[in-house]
Write a protein that holds these residues in place. Structure first.
Motif, PDB file in Angstrom:
ATOM      1  N   ARG A   1      82.512  95.473  15.542  1.00 25.11           N
ATOM      2  CA  ARG A   1      82.768  94.396  16.500  1.00 25.11           C
ATOM      3  C   ARG A   1      83.997  93.570  16.125  1.00 25.11           C
ATOM      4  O   ARG A   1      84.371  92.658  16.845  1.00 25.11           O
ATOM      5  N   ARG A   2      84.612  93.887  14.961  1.00 24.09           N
ATOM      6  CA  ARG A   2      85.784  93.159  14.467  1.00 24.09           C
ATOM      7  C   ARG A   2      85.473  91.667  14.310  1.00 24.09           C
ATOM      8  O   ARG A   2      86.214  90.797  14.774  1.00 24.09           O
ATOM      9  N   LYS A   3      84.343  91.413  13.670  1.00 21.28           N
ATOM     10  CA  LYS A   3      83.916  90.037  13.428  1.00 21.28           C
ATOM     11  C   LYS A   3      83.832  89.777  11.923  1.00 21.28           C
ATOM     12  O   LYS A   3      83.628  90.697  11.122  1.00 21.28           O
ATOM     13  N   LYS A   4      83.962  88.493  11.574  1.00 17.64           N
ATOM     14  CA  LYS A   4      83.864  88.110  10.169  1.00 17.64           C
ATOM     15  C   LYS A   4      82.428  88.231   9.707  1.00 17.64           C
ATOM     16  O   LYS A   4      81.508  87.810  10.405  1.00 17.64           O
ATOM     17  N   CYS A   5      82.202  88.798   8.544  1.00 14.32           N
ATOM     18  CA  CYS A   5      80.850  89.030   8.017  1.00 14.32           C
ATOM     19  C   CYS A   5      80.702  88.352   6.664  1.00 14.32           C
ATOM     20  O   CYS A   5      81.614  88.397   5.831  1.00 14.32           O
ATOM     21  N   ASP A   6      79.550  87.724   6.420  1.00 17.56           N
ATOM     22  CA  ASP A   6      79.314  87.070   5.129  1.00 17.56           C
ATOM     23  C   ASP A   6      78.758  88.050   4.101  1.00 17.56           C
ATOM     24  O   ASP A   6      78.513  87.680   2.962  1.00 17.56           O
ATOM     25  N   GLU A   7      78.545  89.318   4.505  1.00 18.17           N
ATOM     26  CA  GLU A   7      78.137  90.424   3.635  1.00 18.17           C
ATOM     27  C   GLU A   7      76.762  90.222   2.999  1.00 18.17           C
ATOM     28  O   GLU A   7      76.440  90.826   1.978  1.00 18.17           O
ATOM     29  N   LYS A   8      75.928  89.371   3.601  1.00 22.12           N
ATOM     30  CA  LYS A   8      74.575  89.197   3.089  1.00 22.12           C
ATOM     31  C   LYS A   8      73.763  90.460   3.288  1.00 22.12           C
ATOM     32  O   LYS A   8      73.962  91.214   4.245  1.00 22.12           O
ATOM     33  N   GLN A   9      72.798  90.672   2.380  1.00 25.05           N
ATOM     34  CA  GLN A   9      71.912  91.824   2.449  1.00 25.05           C
ATOM     35  C   GLN A   9      70.466  91.344   2.633  1.00 25.05           C
ATOM     36  O   GLN A   9      70.099  90.301   2.091  1.00 25.05           O
ATOM     37  N   PRO A  10      69.621  92.044   3.386  1.00 27.39           N
ATOM     38  CA  PRO A  10      69.925  93.279   4.128  1.00 27.39           C
ATOM     39  C   PRO A  10      70.484  93.018   5.524  1.00 27.39           C
ATOM     40  O   PRO A  10      70.918  93.923   6.199  1.00 27.39           O
ATOM     41  N   VAL A  11      70.472  91.709   5.956  1.00 29.85           N
ATOM     42  CA  VAL A  11      70.986  91.367   7.268  1.00 29.85           C
ATOM     43  C   VAL A  11      71.962  90.210   7.127  1.00 29.85           C
ATOM     44  O   VAL A  11      71.621  89.170   6.543  1.00 29.85           O
ATOM     45  N   CYS A  12      73.163  90.372   7.660  1.00 27.70           N
ATOM     46  CA  CYS A  12      74.157  89.305   7.550  1.00 27.70           C
ATOM     47  C   CYS A  12      73.833  88.186   8.530  1.00 27.70           C
ATOM     48  O   CYS A  12      73.096  88.386   9.506  1.00 27.70           O
ATOM     49  N   ASP A  13      74.406  87.001   8.280  1.00 23.92           N
ATOM     50  CA  ASP A  13      74.116  85.846   9.143  1.00 23.92           C
ATOM     51  C   ASP A  13      74.615  86.047  10.566  1.00 23.92           C
ATOM     52  O   ASP A  13      74.000  85.562  11.518  1.00 23.92           O
ATOM     53  N   THR A  14      75.737  86.731  10.738  1.00 27.55           N
ATOM     54  CA  THR A  14      76.282  86.939  12.079  1.00 27.55           C
ATOM     55  C   THR A  14      75.310  87.730  12.938  1.00 27.55           C
ATOM     56  O   THR A  14      75.004  87.358  14.083  1.00 27.55           O
ATOM     57  N   CYS A  15      74.810  88.827  12.411  1.00 26.96           N
ATOM     58  CA  CYS A  15      73.857  89.660  13.160  1.00 26.96           C
ATOM     59  C   CYS A  15      72.529  88.940  13.342  1.00 26.96           C
ATOM     60  O   CYS A  15      71.894  89.050  14.397  1.00 26.96           O
TER      61      CYS A  15
END
Length: 596
Positions: free
Chosen positions: A27-41
């Motif tokens: 989606r070309r969005k900034k991701c905080d790379e959290k696991q297992p689910v990022c904050d954006t999603c």
């Protein structure tokens, strides 16, 4: 709230993720790379594709594009779930559940509501921020619909305010983008006509554009349901059914009849799926189960009641339960009327006995009289005449028509019509519509008991509803006469029934069906009588239609008059009486002229 998809890198925009989840990368969005689910999603409530290995769909080609579209749809599907979640996080906000109900808990959501929301495939408008899902103009249109359009389209629909009244419509408008879009599209048209603020051409073009958007929404919603089991989207399926019936009623009212058959076919198929979803787990026994049981099972699964008064004494039906009953009544009614034009058995005919017939212990589960003003018994008999006509046509084509059998079947129907007409004559109040409870709250007025002493035994709405049922009986008798005896407008019995219809709808200016706008509730009987009218009666029929203003919202009556005019012009031509029947009259104006 981010719901968009970028077509490519944007100069000056946020850096897209190169090490985050594969969803954000796609989606070309900034991701905080959290696991297992990022904050954006997590914020968007969409699937977070996380992991070290590159998914096989990240191929830079068609599969990657397909996944991008799938994620885009998922973002839209979760729009009102995000709004619901957001509202609950704002204490005391105008749009929160607590503030909307005075701090009272309105009860749990219907089971599986989150999954049902998938069938509502549109995003709430931008002006939903602040917890208010309507803009100012939408609010005006909503109230205009409830106070003006709804009573115009359904004058007999007056559910008791002590059982929730029409609140279900308001609830669906707030919770379902599908229903809201369908309602606002038609209301804006009626509102513009009432204001006379723009030219008819502009109004019409705007209405067509809005209706197209509704069609797109309904198609997307049906795609979601058809891709899985309707039982998984029960609430969404009911909202779609309500929207289809609403769009159809609007189009019929403004004489846009091209989509009648498509709407009816889609609604009938969806209704069948809803009933079948209440059968056995594999659906195999659904056809053998009584329709009443299936119908009640659907209603039960659309519960439990969403609002219980503090003392626990009143339990209102859910919005979807009320919508299902209301839409089912309209659908069965439309199916019966369509069958008279198509010369075929009503599609839902096998359900008539179970859904429309009452028992000693229970009322009918579908009440047509409460919605369209005509008693179940009479409309069932119209359906029986349609079945008889279909049998006659089939037998005639096969060369096996037994006239004695035709007369025998017709006599049973005729006797039932005559019996019910006699019943109305003997006991009009008991056989009329439901008790008028529109003034229930008048009990709080100081002069209530004095008013009760002078109150007539039968209200004006009851009188009109009784007259409506009588009009339908006379028209059904005319329909039966044509099926059995052919086109005989000069026959004594035919002339009697035509005269009685005219007396009820006109009566020299004082007919029992009043006010004049109520004529639109008996369009089919009015047209049947008009087609068989004598030449001297033509001006009366024309005058009744011409007196209605604006004609732009009395589309079915205009179309009914067009059908009559075609018949009158052909009067006396060679072979006219031999070849003519009512289905031929109806089809003279199109593939399916739905006179409802």
């Amino acid at each position: 709230m981010d719901i968009g998809f970028s077509a490519g890198p944007r100069p000056g925009g946020p850096n897209r993720s190169t090490n985050g989840c594969w969803t954000c990368r796609l989606r070309r969005k900034k991701c905080d790379e959290k696991q297992p689910v990022c904050d954006t999603c997590a914020t968007l409530l969409i699937t977070c594709h996380n992991g070290q290995e590159k998914p096989d769909w990240m191929d830079g080609g068609a599969r990657q594009d397909a996944m991008a579209e799938q994620l885009k749809r998922e973002v839209k599907l979760k729009a009102h779930l995000r709004l619901r979640q957001w509202e609950r996080q704002i204490p005391g906000d105008a749009g929160s559940a607590d503030s909307r109900n005075g701090g009272q808990d309105i009860g749990p959501e219907p089971p599986g509501l989150a999954s049902q929301q998938k069938a509502d495939c549109t995003q709430l408008p931008d002006d939903s921020r602040g917890g208010i899902p309507f803009g100012r103009s939408d609010t005006v249109l909503l109230m205009f619909y409830l106070e003006n359009v709804l009573p115009f389209l359904f004058p007999f629909y007056r559910p008791s305010p002590l059982e929730g009244g029409k609140s279900w419509i308001l609830e669906l408008m707030f919770s379902s983008p599908v229903v809201r879009q369908a309602t606002l599209a038609q209301t804006s048209y009626f509102f513009s006509v009432a204001r006379r603020s723009v030219s008819c051409g502009v109004i019409w073009d705007t209405m067509l554009a809005q209706t197209k958007e509704v069609f797109d929404t309904l198609r997307q919603s049906l795609d979601v349901i058809n891709a899985s089991n309707v039982a998984e989207h029960l609430h969404g399926a009911v909202r779609i059914l309500a929207s289809i019936m609403q769009v159809q009623r609007f189009e019929v009212a403004v004489l846009s009849l091209d989509n009648c058959r498509a709407h009816l076919t889609a609604a009938l198929a969806l209704f069948g799926q809803l009933l079948s979803s209440s059968g056995s787990e594999n659906g195999a026994a659904a056809a053998q189960t009584e329709a009443r049981t299936l119908f009640n099972s659907v209603v039960d699964r659309l519960g439990p009641p969403t609002w219980v008064l503090p003392d626990g004494c009143a339990r209102f039906p859910t919005a979807e339960q009320a919508a299902f009953r209301f839409s089912s009544a309209l659908l069965i009614f439309d199916d019966i009327i369509a069958s008279t034009a198509l010369q075929q058995r009503p599609t839902l005919y096998e359900y008539h006995d179970s859904l429309l017939g009452g028992t000693e212990d229970a009322k009918p589960v579908v009440d047509l009289e409460a919605v369209v003003g005509c008693h179940n018994c009479v409309l069932r008999l119209v359906g029986e005449v349609a079945v008889l006509d279909a049998w006659k046509q089939q037998s005639r084509r096969a060369g096996t028509l037994d006239v004695m059998e035709l007369v025998r079947r017709a006599t049973v129907i005729k006797d039932a019509l005559d019996e019910y007409l006699d019943l109305l004559a003997r006991r009009p109040a008991a056989a009329g519509a439901h008790e008028d409870d529109s003034d229930l709250l008048d009990i709080f007025k100081t002069d209530y008991w004095q008013q009760q002493q002078a109150r007539p035994t039968q209200s004006a709405s009851q009188t009109t509803a009784t007259a409506v049922t009588r009009v339908w009986i006379h028209a059904a008798s005319l329909y039966l006469s044509v099926v059995v005896s052919g086109w005989q407008p000069a026959g004594a019995e035919v002339r009697h029934h035509v005269a009685r219809v005219l007396e009820l709808v006109a009566g020299g200016g004082g007919g029992e069906i009043s006010p004049p706008a109520m004529l639109r509730t008996v369009v089919w009987p009015f047209c049947v009588a008009g087609c068989l009218a004598e030449a001297a009666q033509e001006p009366v029929f024309r005058g009744l239609v011409a007196g209605l203003r604006p004609l732009s919202v009395f589309g079915t009556l205009r179309k009914a008059l067009d059908v009559m005019e075609n018949v009158w012009r052909a009067r006396g031509t060679p072979g006219d009486s031999v070849m003519r029947d009512l289905a031929v009259c109806f089809r003279s104006e199109g593939d399916l002229v739905l006179l409802v």
